[in-house]
Design a protein around this motif. Structure first.
Motif, PDB file in Angstrom:
ATOM      1  N   ARG A   1       7.644   1.466  -5.762  1.00 43.33           N
ATOM      2  CA  ARG A   1       6.782   0.373  -5.278  1.00 43.33           C
ATOM      3  C   ARG A   1       6.856   0.223  -3.761  1.00 43.33           C
ATOM      4  NH1 ARG A   1       8.021  -4.606  -3.694  1.00 43.33           N
ATOM      5  NH2 ARG A   1      10.131  -4.532  -4.576  1.00 43.33           N
ATOM      6  N   VAL A   2       8.066   0.155  -3.225  1.00 42.81           N
ATOM      7  CA  VAL A   2       8.223  -0.064  -1.786  1.00 42.81           C
ATOM      8  C   VAL A   2       7.586   1.080  -0.989  1.00 42.81           C
ATOM      9  CG1 VAL A   2       9.924  -0.186   0.078  1.00 42.81           C
ATOM     10  CG2 VAL A   2      10.233  -1.553  -1.989  1.00 42.81           C
ATOM     11  N   THR A   3       7.756   2.299  -1.459  1.00 45.67           N
ATOM     12  CA  THR A   3       7.179   3.446  -0.754  1.00 45.67           C
ATOM     13  C   THR A   3       5.658   3.360  -0.693  1.00 45.67           C
ATOM     14  OG1 THR A   3       9.037   4.858  -1.363  1.00 45.67           O
ATOM     15  CG2 THR A   3       6.995   5.964  -0.746  1.00 45.67           C
ATOM     16  N   MET A   4       5.029   3.049  -1.821  1.00 49.23           N
ATOM     17  CA  MET A   4       3.566   2.964  -1.814  1.00 49.23           C
ATOM     18  C   MET A   4       3.094   1.789  -0.973  1.00 49.23           C
ATOM     19  SD  MET A   4       0.722   4.301  -2.510  1.00 49.23           S
ATOM     20  CE  MET A   4       1.106   5.613  -3.686  1.00 49.23           C
ATOM     21  N   GLU A   5       3.826   0.683  -0.978  1.00 47.64           N
ATOM     22  CA  GLU A   5       3.453  -0.447  -0.129  1.00 47.64           C
ATOM     23  C   GLU A   5       3.519  -0.055   1.352  1.00 47.64           C
ATOM     24  OE1 GLU A   5       5.814  -3.842  -1.148  1.00 47.64           O
ATOM     25  OE2 GLU A   5       4.852  -4.103  -3.107  1.00 47.64           O
ATOM     26  N   LYS A   6       4.524   0.722   1.723  1.00 53.13           N
ATOM     27  CA  LYS A   6       4.629   1.196   3.105  1.00 53.13           C
ATOM     28  C   LYS A   6       3.443   2.092   3.463  1.00 53.13           C
ATOM     29  CE  LYS A   6       9.680   1.022   3.585  1.00 53.13           C
ATOM     30  NZ  LYS A   6      10.913   1.819   3.761  1.00 53.13           N
ATOM     31  N   ALA A   7       3.091   2.998   2.566  1.00 53.33           N
ATOM     32  CA  ALA A   7       1.977   3.900   2.842  1.00 53.33           C
ATOM     33  C   ALA A   7       0.667   3.121   2.966  1.00 53.33           C
ATOM     34  CB  ALA A   7       1.873   4.953   1.731  1.00 53.33           C
ATOM     35  N   ARG A   8       0.445   2.161   2.082  1.00 56.43           N
ATOM     36  CA  ARG A   8      -0.800   1.382   2.138  1.00 56.43           C
ATOM     37  C   ARG A   8      -0.855   0.504   3.383  1.00 56.43           C
ATOM     38  NH1 ARG A   8      -0.508  -0.055  -4.302  1.00 56.43           N
ATOM     39  NH2 ARG A   8      -1.662   1.777  -5.053  1.00 56.43           N
ATOM     40  N   SER A   9       0.283  -0.074   3.771  1.00 50.52           N
ATOM     41  CA  SER A   9       0.318  -0.899   4.971  1.00 50.52           C
ATOM     42  C   SER A   9       0.019  -0.058   6.211  1.00 50.52           C
ATOM     43  CB  SER A   9       1.680  -1.575   5.098  1.00 50.52           C
ATOM     44  OG  SER A   9       1.722  -2.423   6.218  1.00 50.52           O
ATOM     45  N   ALA A  10       0.592   1.142   6.277  1.00 55.39           N
ATOM     46  CA  ALA A  10       0.322   2.027   7.411  1.00 55.39           C
ATOM     47  C   ALA A  10      -1.134   2.482   7.416  1.00 55.39           C
ATOM     48  CB  ALA A  10       1.256   3.226   7.357  1.00 55.39           C
ATOM     49  N   HIS A  11      -1.699   2.700   6.244  1.00 59.80           N
ATOM     50  CA  HIS A  11      -3.112   3.097   6.159  1.00 59.80           C
ATOM     51  C   HIS A  11      -4.010   1.992   6.702  1.00 59.80           C
ATOM     52  CE1 HIS A  11      -6.960   3.838   3.891  1.00 59.80           C
ATOM     53  NE2 HIS A  11      -6.728   5.032   4.390  1.00 59.80           N
ATOM     54  N   GLN A  12      -3.698   0.747   6.349  1.00 64.98           N
ATOM     55  CA  GLN A  12      -4.473  -0.373   6.883  1.00 64.98           C
ATOM     56  C   GLN A  12      -4.309  -0.488   8.398  1.00 64.98           C
ATOM     57  OE1 GLN A  12      -6.747  -2.508   5.582  1.00 64.98           O
ATOM     58  NE2 GLN A  12      -6.653  -1.164   3.804  1.00 64.98           N
TER      59      GLN A  12
END
Length: 206
Positions: A59-70
């Motif tokens: 979960r934390v990894t995907m949240e980091k990737a999505r936050s960086a994408h935004q």
């Protein structure tokens, strides 16, 4: 011949992940998430109630990737694949994060002494609204550690920015009797899995 314009964004402050990407000749720019904003960190690393270690790190990894994408979109940066990763250490179902002080580091190493624990590193890549993710699990067996050895190690700077309170690439290598899994995954970026994800996102490796 590799396209010289191929490059990714790395959403991680870890110097070890930078070294590992350089090892496989992946060009990157840093796209760092913020630890402090008026609303708190861009991505909270708090463990949810009753959250299992693998669910947590995924979960934390995907949240980091999505936050960086935004962040890439908000800043109108060139569109490139974004790579994020997170590593956690677990034993007896307990998640061991980064020790905040010497006492926590000592307690973690005493818990790991003479036993096998798991290191989980999840890697996520986002590109053009598509996402890919893999989580690699390694078993690590520590030898029995004396209190003197634990204290001496905790007097160094090594334990304090690493999940579980140790780094395989440093002095703690002498603690490790055996591993089953990925050496680079224990360092923080499993290169076999990372290469697979980046290739799916269109990044050529070799």
């Amino acid at each position: 011949m590799k396209n010289p314009f191929q490059k990714i964004y790395l959403a991680s402050k870890s110097p070890r992940r930078r070294e590992l990407l350089r090892q496989i000749d992946v060009a990157f720019e840093l796209l760092l998430l913020r630890d402090q904003t008026p609303r708190g960190p861009d991505v909270s690393e708090e463990v949810l109630p009753d959250e299992a270690p693998q669910a947590y790190v995924t979960r934390v990894t995907m949240e980091k990737a999505r936050s960086a994408h935004q962040m890439m979109i908000w800043r109108s940066l060139p569109a490139r694949p974004i790579l994020a990763a997170d590593t956690t250490v677990t034993i007896d179902g307990k998640i061991l994060g980064k020790p905040a002080n010497k006492q926590e580091a000592v307690e973690m190493l005493r818990l790991l002494s003479g036993r096998t624990h798991q290191v989980l590193t999840s890697v996520a890549v986002i590109h053009h609204e598509q996402s890919w993710q893999l989580t690699q699990v390694s078993d690590v067996l520590f030898k029995e550690l004396s209190d003197a050895m634990i204290n001496a190690y905790c007097e160094t700077s090594e334990p304090y920015d690493k999940a579980g309170g140790y780094g395989i690439q440093g002095l703690a290598a002498i603690f490790i009797e055996s591993i089953r899994g990925s050496h680079s995954g224990i360092m923080g970026l499993p290169l076999f899995e990372t290469a697979q994800l980046l290739q799916q996102a269109g990044i050529r490796i070799l």
